[in-house]
Every structure is written in C-alpha cells, then in structure tokens.
Design an enzyme around this catalytic site. Structure first.
Site, PDB file in Angstrom:
ATOM      1  N   LYS A 151      -7.725  -0.303  10.848  1.00 60.67           N
ATOM      2  CA  LYS A 151      -7.500   0.695   9.781  1.00 60.67           C
ATOM      3  C   LYS A 151      -6.181   1.457   9.889  1.00 60.67           C
ATOM      4  CE  LYS A 151     -10.149   0.005   7.446  1.00 60.67           C
ATOM      5  NZ  LYS A 151     -10.284  -1.360   6.805  1.00 60.67           N
ATOM      6  N   HIS A 180      -6.446  -7.217  16.445  1.00 61.91           N
ATOM      7  CA  HIS A 180      -6.760  -5.822  16.779  1.00 61.91           C
ATOM      8  C   HIS A 180      -6.970  -5.678  18.290  1.00 61.91           C
ATOM      9  CE1 HIS A 180      -7.080  -4.547  12.682  1.00 61.91           C
ATOM     10  NE2 HIS A 180      -8.248  -5.069  12.421  1.00 61.91           N
ATOM     11  N   SER A 235     -10.727   6.656   8.089  1.00 56.70           N
ATOM     12  CA  SER A 235     -10.686   5.353   7.428  1.00 56.70           C
ATOM     13  C   SER A 235     -11.675   4.389   8.091  1.00 56.70           C
ATOM     14  CB  SER A 235      -9.258   4.792   7.509  1.00 56.70           C
ATOM     15  OG  SER A 235      -9.176   3.550   6.865  1.00 56.70           O
TER      16      SER A 235
HETATM   17  S1  PPS Z   1      -8.183  -3.550   8.694  1.00 58.32           S
HETATM   18  O1  PPS Z   1      -9.586  -3.751   8.231  1.00 58.32           O
HETATM   19  O2  PPS Z   1      -8.165  -3.048  10.073  1.00 58.32           O
HETATM   20  O3  PPS Z   1      -7.356  -4.728   8.533  1.00 58.32           O
HETATM   21  O4  PPS Z   1      -7.644  -2.364   7.764  1.00 58.32           O
HETATM   22  P1  PPS Z   1      -6.119  -1.958   7.603  1.00 58.32           P
HETATM   23  O5  PPS Z   1      -5.479  -2.822   6.597  1.00 58.32           O
HETATM   24  O6  PPS Z   1      -5.480  -1.839   8.932  1.00 58.32           O
HETATM   25  O7  PPS Z   1      -6.215  -0.476   7.043  1.00 58.32           O
HETATM   26  C1  PPS Z   1      -6.772  -0.139   5.799  1.00 58.32           C
HETATM   27  C2  PPS Z   1      -6.235   1.214   5.443  1.00 58.32           C
HETATM   28  O8  PPS Z   1      -4.865   1.059   5.011  1.00 58.32           O
HETATM   29  C3  PPS Z   1      -4.749   1.563   3.694  1.00 58.32           C
HETATM   30  N1  PPS Z   1      -3.742   0.819   2.941  1.00 58.32           N
HETATM   31  C4  PPS Z   1      -2.717   1.403   2.297  1.00 58.32           C
HETATM   32  N2  PPS Z   1      -2.358   2.710   2.221  1.00 58.32           N
HETATM   33  C5  PPS Z   1      -1.268   3.002   1.450  1.00 58.32           C
HETATM   34  N3  PPS Z   1      -0.569   2.072   0.761  1.00 58.32           N
HETATM   35  C6  PPS Z   1      -0.898   0.759   0.815  1.00 58.32           C
HETATM   36  N4  PPS Z   1      -0.213  -0.130   0.128  1.00 58.32           N
HETATM   37  C7  PPS Z   1      -2.016   0.381   1.618  1.00 58.32           C
HETATM   38  N5  PPS Z   1      -2.636  -0.790   1.906  1.00 58.32           N
HETATM   39  C8  PPS Z   1      -3.672  -0.499   2.710  1.00 58.32           C
HETATM   40  C9  PPS Z   1      -6.146   1.376   3.119  1.00 58.32           C
HETATM   41  O9  PPS Z   1      -6.312   2.113   1.927  1.00 58.32           O
HETATM   42  C10 PPS Z   1      -6.977   1.867   4.280  1.00 58.32           C
HETATM   43  O10 PPS Z   1      -6.846   3.268   4.487  1.00 58.32           O
HETATM   44  P2  PPS Z   1      -7.818   4.391   3.844  1.00 58.32           P
HETATM   45  O11 PPS Z   1      -7.384   5.693   4.423  1.00 58.32           O
HETATM   46  O12 PPS Z   1      -9.215   4.037   4.224  1.00 58.32           O
HETATM   47  O13 PPS Z   1      -7.575   4.338   2.365  1.00 58.32           O
END
Ligand code: PPS
Length: 300
Positions: free
Chosen positions: A52, A114, A144
């Site tokens: 996340k 991860h 998150s």
């Molecule tokens: S995972 O399951 O571990 O692969 O998840 P990961 O991609 O690492 O994290 C997901 C969070 O990243 C946010 N996210 C973004 N935020 C801003 N802009 C963009 N473009 C973007 N893409 C992914 C996503 O919304 C999750 O965060 P939260 O706070 O839950 O919204």
C-alpha cells in the site's frame, strides 16, 4: 486469461503465521523454494514496497516509460499485475508469480515484491539489478492497509480500526513490520548503489519531478513531452477509471467494502487516528525509528 480460483479462496481468510521472523500468509510462502531460486537477469528491475505504499502507481509509470509506445495494445489488454508480476504470489488458479516473472517476454522485466530486504531472492543482488523502492509515511500506509485488508478476502481479517492499528504497530500485518521494511531498504542503499528510494508523498507533490528522477536512475532518455504525458495519464482519477490499473478485474477484492484506488491522498490518516492513538503512535514511532536517518512527511 486464467482466473483466480474463487472457490478455493472465498471460504476463509488466511491465517497469519511467523515465517523467517516475519508475519506471513501461505499465499506468499507456498512457492518459497522457487522464489528463493529465482534467476534474475542483470537488466531485471525490481519494484519493492511495503504493501500500500504506491506499488501500482510506480509500476504503471515504469510500464509506460518502457513499453507505452512500443506496445500500445498492452494498455488495453493486460492488467498491471500481469505486466509486473508479483514474484512471491502463489494464488490458486493462477501461475505462481515467480513463474510469470520468469516467462515475461519483455526486456527489461519489471517485477514486483513486498518482501523485506533480507528475503529478496539473492540473484537480484548478485546480478546488480536495479531496485526501485517506494515508501509511504506509516500513518497513511496503515490506513490504506486497513481498508485493503477489509476488502481483500485473500488477506487476514483486520477487525476494526483500533484492532488493526495495534496489529500494524506490532508488525502483525502481512510482510511484517513497516518500520523494519522501510529502514531495511534504506540501509541497504548505503552499500548497494542500484536502489532508487522514492516517497509516495513526493510523487503526490510533483509527479513530473519524480518521473524525471526515475528516468535519470533508469538511464532513460524519454523526451520531456512524453514524460509530461505519462505524468498526466497516471493521475489518480485516470488510474481509478482504468480497468487495467484499478484492480477491478480481481474477484477476491470486494469494491463494495472499499475500492483498491481508494483516495490516493497524503494525510487521510487524520480521518482515522484519534488524538490518543496519534500520541501512542508517535511515541512508539520514535522508539522504532530512532536508529535511522530516514524521514517521512505525514502531510504536504
Ligand atoms: S498494493 O496492493 O500493495 O500493490 O497497493 P499499492 O499499489 O502499493 O498502494 C495502493 C495505494 O496507492 C494509491 N494510489 C495512488 N495514489 C495517488 N495517485 C495514484 N495515481 C495512485 N495509484 C495508487 C491507492 O489509492 C492506495 O492508497 P489509498 O490511500 O488506499 O487510496
């Protein structure tokens, strides 16, 4: 495309257990021997994160940088998790991540993990592969992760926020303590120069600048125009709408509980932490992070 075997996965949530000193679930340890024996190539790029922290965002940026123009059809046909396989993943009904990574037809191969730094397959270090690490401040990362565990039936049940808050502080979340994860890669960077350490908060603040820095690390001469176009197309709203990046194709995730692309903000923790929780967290954080120079921003 093969489908996740929902029948095998939907009956019960996986249990957390100790694995090499880290809290894990069997979906990430079932294929352990093949993960550890994975043969990396010198041009492989590992995208490493605590869950996340912005994995999907940086994966999409990198996929566009390398393949956005030469293979435009993958943008409409291949979900991001097929383009950038999750090396430790072993989900019923899907080929294991290590096998998917091994068979990737692209050069370079972009591979997601991860795993904490000490569990990364040795060949990545031996081959001097580039590693892009993305870190996110602990408070937003915890929030998150809480919502992700609520909606993803392939993760342990997080209980209520207060319960998860304690699990997170005690490292009882899948892939272990956030504190050791972020500082482990930070320390490794001191002796292994091929790590580019990125912060989620920086990408929110100025995506274009972070794309530029990434290109410098990767040795890419992508034009300024193209970089700008990429920075726009990876905006939260665009990725949330895009079926290839929003994980809506994954059946074990219940978007009625919470979407994968949830808020994408810095500072959402303020909507979850009580004043008392915040004080407890800050005190505990100081102790856990007292030996590292690593600094995070919890607001921008
Ligand atoms: S995972 O399951 O571990 O692969 O998840 P990961 O991609 O690492 O994290 C997901 C969070 O990243 C946010 N996210 C973004 N935020 C801003 N802009 C963009 N473009 C973007 N893409 C992914 C996503 O919304 C999750 O965060 P939260 O706070 O839950 O919204």
């Amino acid at each position: 495309m093969e489908e996740l075997d929902l029948h095998l996965m939907s009956n019960s949530r996986p249990e957390l257990f100790d694995f090499e000193g880290i809290s894990m679930i069997h979906y990430f340890t079932d294929n352990w021997k093949n993960i550890q024996n994975f043969q990396a190539r010198p041009d492989d790029i590992l995208i490493a994160t605590y869950p996340k922290a912005g994995t999907t965002w940086v994966s999409f940026i990198m996929d566009l940088l390398y393949f956005g123009n030469i293979e435009p059809e993958r943008q409409t046909t291949l979900p991001i998790y097929m383009r950038v396989p999750f090396i430790e993943g072993a989900f019923p009904g899907l080929p294991p991540g290590a096998e998917q990574a091994d068979k990737l037809p692209t050069t370079p191969r972009l591979i997601k993990t991860h795993l904490p730094v000490q569990l990364v397959p040795k060949s990545f270090w031996e081959q001097n592969c580039r590693v892009v690490y993305v870190a996110r401040n602990a408070k937003d990362n915890a929030v998150s992760y809480f919502h992700f565990d609520r909606m993803n039936m392939a993760q342990p049940d997080p209980g209520d926020w207060n319960n998860f808050f304690n699990l997170f502080m005690n490292g009882k979340t899948v892939f272990g303590p956030w504190y050791d994860h972020v500082s482990g890669y930070w320390e490794r960077k001191m002796t292994y120069s091929n790590i580019h350490y990125m912060f989620f908060e920086d990408i929110v603040e100025d995506t274009g600048r972070e794309v530029d820095r990434l290109c410098t690390f990767l040795g890419l001469s992508t034009s300024a125009e193209e970089r700008e176009r990429i920075a726009k197309s990876v905006h939260f709203d665009a990725m949330k709408k895009n079926k290839m990046t929003n994980y809506s194709t994954v059946p074990v995730m219940d978007f009625k509980i919470s979407p994968f692309m949830r808020k994408g903000k810095v500072g959402d923790w303020k909507n979850h932490f009580t004043v008392a929780q915040n004080e407890t967290f800050d005190e505990h954080y100081k102790q856990k992070m007292k030996n590292t120079t690593l600094q995070f921003r919890t607001e921008i």
